[in-house]
Motif scaffolding. Structure first.
Motif, PDB file in Angstrom:
ATOM      1  N   ARG A 236       0.799  -0.115   2.804  1.00 54.16           N
ATOM      2  CA  ARG A 236      -0.162  -0.861   2.969  1.00 54.16           C
ATOM      3  C   ARG A 236      -1.633   0.258   2.256  1.00 54.16           C
ATOM      4  O   ARG A 236      -1.966  -0.155   1.562  1.00 54.16           O
ATOM      5  CB  ARG A 236      -0.535  -1.008   4.356  1.00 54.16           C
ATOM      6  CG  ARG A 236       0.118  -1.605   4.887  1.00 54.16           C
ATOM      7  CD  ARG A 236       0.541  -1.480   6.696  1.00 54.16           C
ATOM      8  NE  ARG A 236       1.388  -2.083   6.480  1.00 54.16           N
ATOM      9  CZ  ARG A 236       1.689  -3.749   6.543  1.00 54.16           C
ATOM     10  NH1 ARG A 236       0.496  -4.674   6.527  1.00 54.16           N
ATOM     11  NH2 ARG A 236       2.883  -3.520   6.486  1.00 54.16           N
ATOM     12  N   GLU A 237      -1.409   1.075   2.119  1.00 57.95           N
ATOM     13  CA  GLU A 237      -2.721   2.453   1.278  1.00 57.95           C
ATOM     14  C   GLU A 237      -2.841   2.604   0.155  1.00 57.95           C
ATOM     15  O   GLU A 237      -3.597   1.490  -0.594  1.00 57.95           O
ATOM     16  CB  GLU A 237      -2.908   3.165   1.699  1.00 57.95           C
ATOM     17  CG  GLU A 237      -2.577   3.164   3.360  1.00 57.95           C
ATOM     18  CD  GLU A 237      -3.632   4.703   3.912  1.00 57.95           C
ATOM     19  OE1 GLU A 237      -4.250   5.877   3.302  1.00 57.95           O
ATOM     20  OE2 GLU A 237      -4.029   4.786   5.237  1.00 57.95           O
ATOM     21  N   ALA A 238      -1.678   2.193  -0.423  1.00 60.80           N
ATOM     22  CA  ALA A 238      -1.371   2.236  -2.354  1.00 60.80           C
ATOM     23  C   ALA A 238      -0.949   1.073  -2.399  1.00 60.80           C
ATOM     24  O   ALA A 238      -2.127   0.774  -3.835  1.00 60.80           O
ATOM     25  CB  ALA A 238       0.197   2.354  -2.013  1.00 60.80           C
ATOM     26  N   THR A 239      -1.321  -0.029  -1.880  1.00 61.46           N
ATOM     27  CA  THR A 239      -1.684  -1.074  -2.033  1.00 61.46           C
ATOM     28  C   THR A 239      -2.436  -1.859  -2.084  1.00 61.46           C
ATOM     29  O   THR A 239      -3.030  -3.065  -2.614  1.00 61.46           O
ATOM     30  CB  THR A 239      -0.010  -2.721  -2.473  1.00 61.46           C
ATOM     31  OG1 THR A 239      -0.422  -2.758  -0.818  1.00 61.46           O
ATOM     32  CG2 THR A 239       1.297  -2.389  -2.267  1.00 61.46           C
ATOM     33  N   GLY A 240      -3.376  -1.777  -0.619  1.00 69.09           N
ATOM     34  CA  GLY A 240      -4.558  -2.199  -0.226  1.00 69.09           C
ATOM     35  C   GLY A 240      -4.397  -3.544   0.392  1.00 69.09           C
ATOM     36  O   GLY A 240      -5.538  -3.739   0.928  1.00 69.09           O
ATOM     37  N   TYR A 241      -3.494  -3.609   0.742  1.00 66.87           N
ATOM     38  CA  TYR A 241      -2.803  -4.800   1.781  1.00 66.87           C
ATOM     39  C   TYR A 241      -3.504  -4.570   3.669  1.00 66.87           C
ATOM     40  O   TYR A 241      -2.754  -3.685   3.899  1.00 66.87           O
ATOM     41  CB  TYR A 241      -0.981  -5.524   1.850  1.00 66.87           C
ATOM     42  CG  TYR A 241      -1.273  -6.468   2.580  1.00 66.87           C
ATOM     43  CD1 TYR A 241      -1.663  -7.678   1.609  1.00 66.87           C
ATOM     44  CD2 TYR A 241      -0.090  -6.510   3.734  1.00 66.87           C
ATOM     45  CE1 TYR A 241      -1.263  -8.964   2.855  1.00 66.87           C
ATOM     46  CE2 TYR A 241       0.088  -7.322   4.256  1.00 66.87           C
ATOM     47  CZ  TYR A 241      -0.303  -8.990   3.185  1.00 66.87           C
ATOM     48  OH  TYR A 241       0.047  -9.894   4.713  1.00 66.87           O
ATOM     49  N   GLN A 242      -3.994  -5.372   3.119  1.00 69.35           N
ATOM     50  CA  GLN A 242      -4.732  -5.629   4.769  1.00 69.35           C
ATOM     51  C   GLN A 242      -4.063  -6.168   6.060  1.00 69.35           C
ATOM     52  O   GLN A 242      -4.456  -6.103   6.962  1.00 69.35           O
ATOM     53  CB  GLN A 242      -6.499  -5.908   4.500  1.00 69.35           C
ATOM     54  CG  GLN A 242      -7.541  -5.698   3.683  1.00 69.35           C
ATOM     55  CD  GLN A 242      -7.574  -4.166   4.357  1.00 69.35           C
ATOM     56  OE1 GLN A 242      -8.128  -4.015   5.042  1.00 69.35           O
ATOM     57  NE2 GLN A 242      -8.004  -3.521   3.000  1.00 69.35           N
ATOM     58  N   GLY A 243      -2.991  -7.715   5.039  1.00 72.91           N
ATOM     59  CA  GLY A 243      -2.738  -7.973   6.180  1.00 72.91           C
ATOM     60  C   GLY A 243      -1.603  -7.013   7.146  1.00 72.91           C
ATOM     61  O   GLY A 243      -1.277  -5.834   6.614  1.00 72.91           O
ATOM     62  N   ASP A 244      -1.363  -7.742   7.788  1.00 71.04           N
ATOM     63  CA  ASP A 244       0.051  -7.491   9.125  1.00 71.04           C
ATOM     64  C   ASP A 244       1.063  -7.900   8.608  1.00 71.04           C
ATOM     65  O   ASP A 244       2.337  -7.370   9.350  1.00 71.04           O
ATOM     66  CB  ASP A 244      -0.341  -6.842  10.364  1.00 71.04           C
ATOM     67  CG  ASP A 244      -0.988  -8.646  10.744  1.00 71.04           C
ATOM     68  OD1 ASP A 244      -0.765  -9.489  10.433  1.00 71.04           O
ATOM     69  OD2 ASP A 244      -1.101  -8.576  12.308  1.00 71.04           O
ATOM     70  N   SER A 245       1.417  -8.529   8.328  1.00 71.76           N
ATOM     71  CA  SER A 245       3.204  -9.382   7.576  1.00 71.76           C
ATOM     72  C   SER A 245       3.508  -9.034   6.700  1.00 71.76           C
ATOM     73  O   SER A 245       2.656  -7.518   6.493  1.00 71.76           O
ATOM     74  CB  SER A 245       2.336 -10.605   7.428  1.00 71.76           C
ATOM     75  OG  SER A 245       2.345 -11.196   5.761  1.00 71.76           O
ATOM     76  N   ASP A 246       5.055  -8.731   6.289  1.00 63.27           N
ATOM     77  CA  ASP A 246       5.770  -8.467   5.243  1.00 63.27           C
ATOM     78  C   ASP A 246       5.470  -8.687   4.551  1.00 63.27           C
ATOM     79  O   ASP A 246       5.917  -8.994   3.214  1.00 63.27           O
ATOM     80  CB  ASP A 246       6.253  -8.326   5.369  1.00 63.27           C
ATOM     81  CG  ASP A 246       7.752  -9.464   5.023  1.00 63.27           C
ATOM     82  OD1 ASP A 246       6.890 -10.570   5.601  1.00 63.27           O
ATOM     83  OD2 ASP A 246       9.081  -9.361   6.209  1.00 63.27           O
ATOM     84  N   ALA A 247       3.875  -9.789   3.837  1.00 61.84           N
ATOM     85  CA  ALA A 247       3.949 -10.485   2.935  1.00 61.84           C
ATOM     86  C   ALA A 247       4.735 -11.417   1.752  1.00 61.84           C
ATOM     87  O   ALA A 247       5.006 -11.912   0.690  1.00 61.84           O
ATOM     88  CB  ALA A 247       3.421  -9.635   1.522  1.00 61.84           C
TER      89      ALA A 247
END
Ligand SMILES: [Mn+2]
Length: 335
Positions: A236-247
């Motif tokens: 999550r840190e590396a990609t910057g993804y803020q959501g809490d799903s698995d995308a």
């Protein structure tokens, strides 16, 4: 719902609870999805139409992709002071799914109206309006709206259709019946925008979600007809993804035609791991989720375990292998 079981469902008790509660606290599940948010806001509109001033609560914030929904700003993550006389739980298969906003010390003595469509629902309410044949919890609320003769305006129709569209992946799941399509048609006629809901609720994702999906796909493991992957906190840190799903990762895994059961192990804060499971048509992961303290539907279920990713995989994968073997045997003996 027009099934032979209709008569055994406590519609009247649910309607009575809704009409008697003066100050209801309405709660939907943590990590809310479209049906959770749509149900919560639709129930808020229904209660306001009945002259109530409901409090709408969810442990986690409404995801930004659902910010097209009317009144989403009214959802609180801390339950304010005040005296409630009714708790309404929406789209939660057990009490724990309500998360921290359900403070048992304060609320356990109140009547609890449990409205849900998960086959694994533990019937934890005082009144349990649990309809596993419903494609979404908003479909059940639609029925309540009809029975209470609440006018179907654009905001209410938008909230209801959001639950129906997101839980059925835009009418692509096995539980989509002519009745579901009829309700959807009525909601569209009432002014809900199917296009907006599909785009905002299902299709659009930030670029960071695609990056997270790429990481998850690169870690895919396959063993026969079983596939799994994992998402670490560091991803999550590396990609910057803020959501809490698995995308959308687990949905991609189960889309492979060779795969019958898929799982994603998602590391979350506080030393826990969330596991999302999916099953191809004719297979069922709800039993495994229920055994692990979670719940869901035959085709889509999940649970949360304490401990490391490795410990979660060591516990869950043998159960999924066993379920797969058993269900494949069952399918062969049917022939
Ligand atoms: Mn649902």
């Amino acid at each position: 719902m027009k099934t032979s079981k209709t008569t055994s469902l406590p519609w009247n008790e649910a309607l009575r609870a809704l009409q008697q509660g003066r100050s209801p606290l309405v709660i939907t599940h943590r990590s809310p999805d479209g049906d959770a948010v749509g149900s919560l806001l639709a129930m808020g509109l229904l209660l306001k139409a009945l002259g109530r001033r409901p409090t709408l609560a969810c442990q986690d914030p409404v995801p930004t992709r659902f910010h097209y929904l009317p009144h989403h700003q009214e959802v609180v993550s801390e339950v304010p002071e005040g005296s409630f006389d009714l708790v309404i739980s929406l789209d939660c298969s057990d009490r724990e799914r309500m998360g921290q906003v359900y403070d048992a010390d304060r609320l356990a003595s109140l009547p609890l109206l449990n409205i849900d469509h998960h086959v694994t629902n533990l019937n934890f309410g005082t009144v349990n309006l649990v309809v596993p044949t419903a494609a979404s919890t908003t479909q059940i609320i639609y029925e309540l709206v009809q029975r209470l003769s609440v006018p179907l305006d654009v905001p209410l129709a938008t909230c209801l259709l959001t639950g129906l569209v997101t839980d059925t992946l835009a009418f692509r799941t096995a539980n989509v019946t002519p009745q579901v399509m009829e309700i959807a048609l009525r909601l569209i006629r009432a002014g809900a925008s199917l296009y907006t809901i599909v785009q905002r609720g299902l299709v659009e994702q930030p670029l960071s979600a695609l990056r997270l999906l790429a990481v998850g796909l690169s870690r895919m493991q396959v063993e026969g007809h079983l596939a799994w992957s994992e998402v670490r906190l560091a991803d999550r840190e590396a990609t910057g993804y803020q959501g809490d799903s698995d995308a959308g990762l687990v949905g991609r895994l189960i889309s492979a035609e060779e795969i019958r059961i898929a799982a994603v192990f998602k590391e979350v804060k506080d030393g826990r791991v969330e596991i999302s499971m999916r099953a191809a048509p004719g297979y069922d992961v709800s039993g495994v989720a229920l055994r692990l303290g979670g719940g869901g539907h035959p085709a889509a279920a999940g649970c949360t375990l304490n401990g490391s990713l490795e410990a979660a995989k060591a516990r869950v994968l043998p159960l999924l292998r066993a379920a797969l073997a058993e269900q494949e045997d069952g399918r062969h003996s049917e022939h």
